[in-house]
Design a protein around this motif. Structure first.
Motif, PDB file in Angstrom:
ATOM      1  N   VAL A  56     -30.190  51.803  73.596  1.00 21.21           N
ATOM      2  CA  VAL A  56     -29.483  50.900  74.514  1.00 21.21           C
ATOM      3  C   VAL A  56     -28.561  49.968  73.726  1.00 21.21           C
ATOM      4  N   GLU A  57     -29.069  49.424  72.626  1.00 21.95           N
ATOM      5  CA  GLU A  57     -28.274  48.483  71.840  1.00 21.95           C
ATOM      6  C   GLU A  57     -27.031  49.149  71.272  1.00 21.95           C
ATOM      7  N   PHE A  58     -27.166  50.349  70.730  1.00 25.85           N
ATOM      8  CA  PHE A  58     -25.990  51.074  70.231  1.00 25.85           C
ATOM      9  C   PHE A  58     -25.050  51.445  71.378  1.00 25.85           C
ATOM     10  N   TYR A  59     -25.622  51.869  72.499  1.00 27.42           N
ATOM     11  CA  TYR A  59     -24.806  52.281  73.647  1.00 27.42           C
ATOM     12  C   TYR A  59     -23.929  51.133  74.146  1.00 27.42           C
ATOM     13  N   ALA A  60     -24.491  49.932  74.215  1.00 25.66           N
ATOM     14  CA  ALA A  60     -23.763  48.779  74.748  1.00 25.66           C
ATOM     15  C   ALA A  60     -22.535  48.447  73.908  1.00 25.66           C
ATOM     16  N   ASN A  61     -22.599  48.747  72.593  1.00 25.93           N
ATOM     17  CA  ASN A  61     -21.453  48.518  71.711  1.00 25.93           C
ATOM     18  C   ASN A  61     -20.924  47.095  71.841  1.00 25.93           C
ATOM     19  N   ASN A  62     -21.867  46.147  71.827  1.00 28.76           N
ATOM     20  CA  ASN A  62     -21.548  44.738  72.039  1.00 28.76           C
ATOM     21  C   ASN A  62     -21.288  44.051  70.702  1.00 28.76           C
ATOM     22  N   ALA A  63     -20.145  43.399  70.580  1.00 24.48           N
ATOM     23  CA  ALA A  63     -19.760  42.795  69.312  1.00 24.48           C
ATOM     24  C   ALA A  63     -20.686  41.655  68.897  1.00 24.48           C
ATOM     25  N   SER A  64     -21.342  41.019  69.865  1.00 23.99           N
ATOM     26  CA  SER A  64     -22.246  39.915  69.534  1.00 23.99           C
ATOM     27  C   SER A  64     -23.646  40.389  69.182  1.00 23.99           C
ATOM     28  N   ASP A  65     -23.960  41.638  69.497  1.00 24.15           N
ATOM     29  CA  ASP A  65     -25.266  42.214  69.192  1.00 24.15           C
ATOM     30  C   ASP A  65     -25.055  43.681  68.860  1.00 24.15           C
ATOM     31  N   VAL A  66     -24.536  43.922  67.659  1.00 16.04           N
ATOM     32  CA  VAL A  66     -24.174  45.291  67.278  1.00 16.04           C
ATOM     33  C   VAL A  66     -25.416  46.155  67.116  1.00 16.04           C
ATOM     34  N   GLY A  67     -25.229  47.458  67.255  1.00 13.41           N
ATOM     35  CA  GLY A  67     -26.338  48.381  67.141  1.00 13.41           C
ATOM     36  C   GLY A  67     -26.945  48.394  65.758  1.00 13.41           C
ATOM     37  N   ASP A  68     -28.271  48.438  65.702  1.00 13.03           N
ATOM     38  CA  ASP A  68     -28.977  48.518  64.429  1.00 13.03           C
ATOM     39  C   ASP A  68     -30.339  49.159  64.650  1.00 13.03           C
ATOM     40  N   TYR A  69     -31.034  49.399  63.547  1.00 11.46           N
ATOM     41  CA  TYR A  69     -32.376  49.984  63.609  1.00 11.46           C
ATOM     42  C   TYR A  69     -33.433  48.911  63.339  1.00 11.46           C
ATOM     43  N   LEU A  70     -33.149  47.720  63.806  1.00 11.42           N
ATOM     44  CA  LEU A  70     -34.074  46.594  63.740  1.00 11.42           C
ATOM     45  C   LEU A  70     -34.505  46.269  65.160  1.00 11.42           C
ATOM     46  N   ILE A  71     -35.752  45.870  65.345  1.00 14.42           N
ATOM     47  CA  ILE A  71     -36.256  45.549  66.669  1.00 14.42           C
ATOM     48  C   ILE A  71     -36.469  44.047  66.787  1.00 14.42           C
ATOM     49  N   GLY A  72     -35.871  43.427  67.812  1.00  6.89           N
ATOM     50  CA  GLY A  72     -36.073  42.010  68.057  1.00  6.89           C
ATOM     51  C   GLY A  72     -35.443  41.102  67.024  1.00  6.89           C
ATOM     52  N   GLU A  73     -34.348  41.563  66.427  1.00 11.29           N
ATOM     53  CA  GLU A  73     -33.722  40.746  65.372  1.00 11.29           C
ATOM     54  C   GLU A  73     -33.059  39.489  65.918  1.00 11.29           C
TER      55      GLU A  73
END
Length: 552
Positions: free
Chosen positions: A400-417
């Motif tokens: 979901v995080e990668f899909y959103a492609n949000n500049a304020s919360d970029v996609g990563d393989y960290l959970i709850g960062e």
């Protein structure tokens, strides 16, 4: 139960879960997130990829399967006392059907008796995947202990979780087939609240002949206006105008609504409304009427819906076009978030001092993915299957995080960062090397199943990272990773888009309630074979990635 992290370690987690010593060094190898983001739906043309079904088509398939259930039961060798109840149907692009069934025996629910029948377009049965391969047959349906004894045991178990309930919500006779030989049992449910405010819905399975506790699990599973969110910047939100008042009500995504509990712990609360259709301020507030947390929650819900729709053709958590609802401002300084199947809703606490809401994008995707798991494989929330349940939510939350492609919360393989539960800016979990959180397992061992499910999930999280990105040092979207392997062998990833397709197909067509790590390897290999072929690079990489986390 699936709150974001382990209930019994919350206090220590908030202050003591540390990153492993030694910073990861960047090698200068960078992978572009944008190169993979839209491609998440790239496997849609594959013959074995799930196809989108209209609500009417899905209902028709379910009804037809139920009408044929008796014949299906006979054809796959079930006994005369066994009946099948259709739970869901997945249709592949090539016409193959994967029909998921629950089972009854002499009218009693068979817990752990779920199975999936795979049928070719021609109507020929291609195989059956069972949660338990043992024959369901019990000598007697007469209990040797009373329901009251089973309820007493369940209440005692719930008290260890902090429940103040002195009575159970009731006990029912079932056949327990979750492990070993099926037996007559009682399933007892105890409600109330746990000691930290999380709703309690403890299910205890008791042998009806001996009174021995066989199993227990929690039923609570831990998460166009303008939204000024805390974590994702300024975003667009789908809202509804009622008269002259805007509602945080998304009619385009199954009717998702966002409610304010105003620090309560029960009920629906009140629907968020606004006069100018601008929600929140972008800053945290301890006010019980704060809209910022609501904006984050609504945004997380719409991105999760869109991720599943556009990546897998799935229409909502149940794949029936109906949206869940979200509740924010749960409890007082409640440091968690959770999914609850019984209300089909997502709930967020406000964190420490009521100023750190757990409404970030990956948390939303994580928690609502528990609902997807519940409505597909139904992975038992205990032991290795519980670790796979948690990992599934981490995997899809990351998607979901990668899909959103949000500049304020970029996609990563960290959970709850973003939510800073540890208080020192570190993430809650790391997928490239899970043990960096101080508790998660990098590799499978015979003791993994005894870990809390939030830590046993590390094995599958590590597998998914290796399958997606491969081993070794690299930098992705500015974050440095360095993923090791159990056998020291290098793994070359196949890309996140393909890895997501494989995990989703395995979850929806090959995993059952009792799937453990060995069975997950088989399920994902089956999925890779169906999608890409048994001689493909994707199939070989799935095998290599599991071997790299010591699952053989």
């Amino acid at each position: 139960m699936s709150p974001l992290y382990a209930r019994h370690k919350r206090t220590t987690l908030a202050v003591a879960t540390a990153v492993a010593a030694g910073a990861l060094l960047s090698t200068g190898l960078t992978t572009s997130a944008s190169a993979q983001t839209p491609a998440e739906s790239g496997a849609r043309h594959l013959a074995a990829a799930p196809t989108a079904l209209s609500a009417a088509a899905r209902t028709s398939l379910i009804q037809q399967a139920q009408a044929d259930a008796a014949g299906t039961a006979r054809s796959i060798g079930l006994g005369a006392k066994e009946k099948l109840v259709v739970k869901d149907v997945v249709k592949d692009a090539d016409g193959t059907l994967h029909t998921r069934y629950e089972r009854t025996y002499a009218g009693l629910p068979v817990l752990g008796g779920d199975l999936i029948v795979h049928t070719a377009k021609s109507g020929r049965t291609e195989g059956v995947t069972k949660a338990n391969k043992a024959a369901v047959k019990v000598a007697s349906l007469k209990p040797q202990i009373t329901a009251a004894k089973a309820e007493k045991q369940a209440v005692s178990a719930a008290k260890t979780l902090g429940s103040a309930k002195s009575t159970a919500d009731g006990a029912r006779k079932v056949i327990w087939a979750g492990s070993g030989k099926p037996v007559l049992a009682y399933e007892t449910v105890v409600g109330g609240l746990q000691d930290d405010g999380t709703p309690n819905q403890l299910h205890v399975i008791t042998d009806a002949a001996t009174g021995k506790k066989l199993f227990e699990y929690q039923g609570i599973e831990n998460a166009t206006g303008t939204g000024k969110t805390l974590y994702s910047g300024t975003v667009s939100l789908s809202t509804n105008l009622s008269g002259s008042t805007y509602q945080l009500y998304d009619t385009t995504r199954g009717g998702h609504k966002t409610y304010n509990l105003a620090h309560g712990t029960s009920g629906t609360g009140s629907l968020f409304t606004d006069a100018d259709n601008v929600w929140g301020t972008g800053a945290a507030s301890s006010s019980s009427t704060d809209q910022t947390a609501a904006a984050d929650a609504a945004y997380g819900a719409q991105e999760t819906w869109d991720f599943y729709k556009n990546t897998f053709g799935r229409s909502g958590i149940k794949n029936n076009g109906v949206g869940a609802y979200s509740r924010v401002h749960y409890g007082n300084s409640y440091v968690n978030a959770f999914w609850d199947d019984s209300c089909f809703c997502m709930t967020y606490g406000d964190g420490s001092s009521n100023t750190h809401p757990l409404t970030s994008l990956d948390v939303a995707g994580h928690e609502m993915s528990h609902g997807v798991t519940s409505n597909t494989a139904g992975l038992n929330y205990s032991g290795e299957s519980g670790g796979l349940n948690e990992a599934t939510s981490d995997i899809f939350g990351t998607g979901v995080e990668f899909y959103a492609n949000n500049a304020s919360d970029v996609g990563d393989y960290l959970i709850g960062e973003k939510i800073n539960i540890n208080g020192d800016g570190t993430p809650l979990r790391y997928m490239d090397k899970p043990s960096k959180d101080g508790g998660s397992a990098d590799y499978w061992s015979s003791s993994v199943g005894s870990k809390d499910v939030h830590y046993s999930s590390g094995v599958a999280n590590h597998f998914f990272y290796l399958l997606s990105e491969g081993s070794g040092a690299k930098t992705i979207n500015g974050v440095s990773y360095n993923s090791p392997t159990y056998n020291g062998a290098a793994v070359t990833g196949i890309g996140r888009a393909k890895a997501l397709q494989i995990w989703y197909k395995a979850l929806t067509t090959y995993m059952t309630s009792t799937t453990n790590y060995k069975a997950a390897r088989t399920a994902t290999l089956n999925a890779a074979s169906a999608l890409y072929g048994s001689t493909s690079t994707e199939y070989k990489t799935v095998a290599a990635a599991w071997t790299a986390v010591n699952v053989n």
